[in-house]
Structures are given as C-alpha cells and as structure tokens.
Write a protein that holds these residues in place. Structure first.
Motif, mmCIF file in Angstrom:
data_model
loop_
_atom_site.group_PDB
_atom_site.id
_atom_site.type_symbol
_atom_site.label_atom_id
_atom_site.label_comp_id
_atom_site.label_asym_id
_atom_site.label_seq_id
_atom_site.Cartn_x
_atom_site.Cartn_y
_atom_site.Cartn_z
ATOM 1 N N ARG A 1 0.832 -1.198 0.000
ATOM 2 C CA ARG A 1 0.000 0.000 0.000
ATOM 3 C C ARG A 1 0.865 1.245 0.000
ATOM 4 N N ASP A 2 0.286 2.309 -0.504
ATOM 5 C CA ASP A 2 0.930 3.615 -0.470
ATOM 6 C C ASP A 2 -0.031 4.543 0.258
ATOM 7 N N ASN A 3 0.253 4.832 1.504
ATOM 8 C CA ASN A 3 -0.666 5.633 2.311
ATOM 9 C C ASN A 3 -0.819 7.053 1.779
ATOM 10 N N ALA A 4 0.227 7.589 1.199
ATOM 11 C CA ALA A 4 0.158 8.954 0.668
ATOM 12 C C ALA A 4 -0.800 9.036 -0.512
ATOM 13 N N LYS A 5 -0.882 7.959 -1.272
ATOM 14 C CA LYS A 5 -1.736 7.951 -2.468
ATOM 15 C C LYS A 5 -3.054 7.217 -2.246
ATOM 16 N N SER A 6 -3.225 6.601 -1.090
ATOM 17 C CA SER A 6 -4.424 5.797 -0.792
ATOM 18 C C SER A 6 -4.622 4.716 -1.834
ATOM 19 N N THR A 7 -3.551 3.987 -2.105
ATOM 20 C CA THR A 7 -3.626 2.889 -3.062
ATOM 21 C C THR A 7 -3.187 1.591 -2.409
ATOM 22 N N VAL A 8 -3.715 0.500 -2.917
ATOM 23 C CA VAL A 8 -3.297 -0.820 -2.480
ATOM 24 C C VAL A 8 -3.125 -1.682 -3.728
ATOM 25 N N ASP A 9 -2.005 -2.381 -3.800
ATOM 26 C CA ASP A 9 -1.686 -3.215 -4.946
ATOM 27 C C ASP A 9 -1.598 -4.680 -4.531
ATOM 28 N N LEU A 10 -1.824 -5.549 -5.507
ATOM 29 C CA LEU A 10 -1.670 -6.988 -5.284
ATOM 30 C C LEU A 10 -0.853 -7.547 -6.441
ATOM 31 N N GLN A 11 0.392 -7.903 -6.142
ATOM 32 C CA GLN A 11 1.249 -8.551 -7.131
ATOM 33 C C GLN A 11 0.997 -10.046 -7.063
ATOM 34 N N MET A 12 0.576 -10.615 -8.181
ATOM 35 C CA MET A 12 0.225 -12.033 -8.216
ATOM 36 C C MET A 12 1.190 -12.758 -9.153
#
Length: 126
Positions: free
Chosen positions: A71-82
């Motif tokens: 996650r990137d708290n500054a950008k409010s994003t969450v990623d999932l590398q699969m």
C-alpha cells in the motif's frame, strides 16, 4: 463519496503474473485496513490478502509465497502482485477497505462497515 477503483485484471497463462491496483478516494484511509477478496463463479467471496496501516500483511494460505500486497498511504492505493498464477486463481477480484482488519480477516464478518470496489476479472488459462 467514497470510491474504490480497481485496475490490472486480465487473461494470463498458468505460471504468469498480474498486478492489480486499487485507488481509494473520498476520505482519508491512512489508518484503514485495505485488502483484496475474490469470487469465483458459484463460490462465495473469499479473503485473499490484507494490509494494515503499519504494513503488516495477511494472506490466505493458498496464495502465500505467490501473492504480495502493498500500500501507499500517501496515495491511498493498495496493490496486489500475483505471481505463479494457477487456474484456480481465476475469479473477480475486489478491493476492500474497512476500519479494522478484524472485520475482513480471515473472513468477512458481520461487523464489516467498509467499502468495496466494483471488481476486476482475473482469468488464468492456457
């Protein structure tokens, strides 16, 4: 108005990789738990991975060592590398946020009061 917008789904061969991204907007999510669920045809929605504000991560057993959540708290994003994707990973993947990880891990509970994205299809097939 809170919005969760996912991207990055698609068709991939077994053993391949995909990266899902989710952008949250409408409020500050710094202290929220963020995560991913998935739902295959004819099956219930299931927890895949979660991450809290400190960076501590949670995974379902079947994706440990293959999937990585960040996650990137500054950008409010969450990623999932699969990585090392399998046909059984085929599902619609949903981004989710809530005030506590306890409402979504290891399963969704009736204390859930968060938000869902619209879902993105992941298909693993040769």
């Amino acid at each position: 108005q809170v919005q969760l917008v996912e991207s990055g789904g698609g068709l991939v061969q077994p053993g391949g990789s995909l990266r899902l991204s989710c952008a949250a907007s409408g409020r500050t999510f710094t202290t929220y738990a963020m995560g991913w669920f998935r739902q295959a045809p004819g099956k219930e929605r299931e927890f895949v991975a979660g991450i809290i504000w400190s960076g501590k991560t949670y995974y379902r057993d079947s994706v440990k060592d293959r999937f990585t959540i960040s996650r990137d708290n500054a950008k409010s994003t969450v990623d999932l590398q699969m990585d090392s994707l399998k046909p059984e990973d085929t599902a619609v993947y949903f981004c989710v946020v809530d005030k506590t990880i306890a409402s979504i891990y290891p399963t969704l509970t009736d204390t859930f009061s968060g938000y869902w994205g619209q879902g993105t299809q992941v298909t693993v097939s040769s």
